[in-house]
Design an enzyme around this catalytic site. Structure first.
Site, PDB file in Angstrom:
ATOM      1  N   HIS A  17       0.842  -1.213   0.000  1.00 36.51           N
ATOM      2  CA  HIS A  17       0.000   0.000   0.000  1.00 36.51           C
ATOM      3  C   HIS A  17       0.870   1.253   0.000  1.00 36.51           C
ATOM      4  O   HIS A  17       0.613   2.215  -0.733  1.00 36.51           O
ATOM      5  CB  HIS A  17      -0.881   0.061   1.259  1.00 36.51           C
ATOM      6  N   LYS A  41     -16.666  -7.289   4.989  1.00 32.69           N
ATOM      7  CA  LYS A  41     -15.717  -8.319   5.401  1.00 32.69           C
ATOM      8  C   LYS A  41     -15.327  -8.054   6.844  1.00 32.69           C
ATOM      9  O   LYS A  41     -15.508  -6.956   7.356  1.00 32.69           O
ATOM     10  CB  LYS A  41     -14.493  -8.364   4.492  1.00 32.69           C
ATOM     11  N   ARG A  90      -1.714  -6.527  -8.169  1.00 32.79           N
ATOM     12  CA  ARG A  90      -0.655  -7.469  -7.807  1.00 32.79           C
ATOM     13  C   ARG A  90      -0.608  -8.640  -8.772  1.00 32.79           C
ATOM     14  O   ARG A  90       0.442  -9.054  -9.219  1.00 32.79           O
ATOM     15  CB  ARG A  90      -0.897  -8.037  -6.399  1.00 32.79           C
ATOM     16  N   SER A 129      -3.319  -7.631   2.959  1.00 30.09           N
ATOM     17  CA  SER A 129      -3.592  -7.435   4.380  1.00 30.09           C
ATOM     18  C   SER A 129      -4.016  -8.740   5.039  1.00 30.09           C
ATOM     19  O   SER A 129      -3.643  -9.016   6.181  1.00 30.09           O
ATOM     20  CB  SER A 129      -4.675  -6.374   4.573  1.00 30.09           C
TER      21      SER A 129
END
Length: 172
Positions: A17, A41, A90, A129
């Site tokens: 990040h 979530k 990514r 994360s």
């Protein structure tokens, strides 16, 4: 002035990040790190805790601001007069998700806000994360993934949550 919005849950913020935000700050006049408060979530950290960790990450970069938000990201972008939404890619599956979100935002806002995707630095391609949370929860070493203050916050949160709450804290 060109303002960019980098939205996310940042639960927790990690070097991937930070790399994207710092690179974006070289292209735009201001980057607003927007910490989403109520995603669909389970999270480990509260919105205030996440904002504090994100703020600490960018103490030395005056072009990066931190705020919280709720609701639709595109509406928040318009509210703060952001011209660009910054996203990070990514892996290939990220592209499909981000592509669909960008198209939905175009449908909602027209061409008022563009989406720009940054390709992650190679050393961060595995980083998410949820990966950081899982490793930290299992007492693994996350020092190469997050700054020391985030590592410390993770250790404190794992101790606070205790063994019985960990499965919920691990899920994205």
């Amino acid at each position: 002035m060109v303002r960019a919005l980098f939205p996310g849950t940042f639960d927790p913020i990690h070097y991937g990040h930070m790399d994207i935000a710092n690179r974006a700050s070289k292209l735009f006049d201001e980057v607003v790190m927007a910490v989403y408060d109520k995603p669909l979530k389970n999270l480990m950290f509260s919105p205030d805790e996440r904002m504090a960790l994100v703020r600490e990450a960018f103490n030395d970069n005056p072009k990066i601001k931190v705020t919280g938000y709720s609701g639709l990201t595109i509406e928040f972008a318009q509210k703060i007069n952001a011209h660009v939404i910054v996203r990070g890619l990514r892996v290939f599956s990220d592209f499909e998700f981000e592509f669909r979100m960008a198209l939905a935002n175009q449908r909602l806002a027209g061409a008022a806000v563009e989406t720009i995707a940054f390709i992650t630095a190679e050393q961060h391609t595995f980083l998410s994360s949820s990966t950081v949370r899982e490793i930290a929860t299992l007492n693994g070493n996350v020092s190469s993934m997050v700054p020391s203050y985030v590592e410390h916050a993770l250790k404190e949160k794992v101790a606070q949550l205790g063994e019985q709450s960990l499965p919920n804290a691990l899920r994205d």
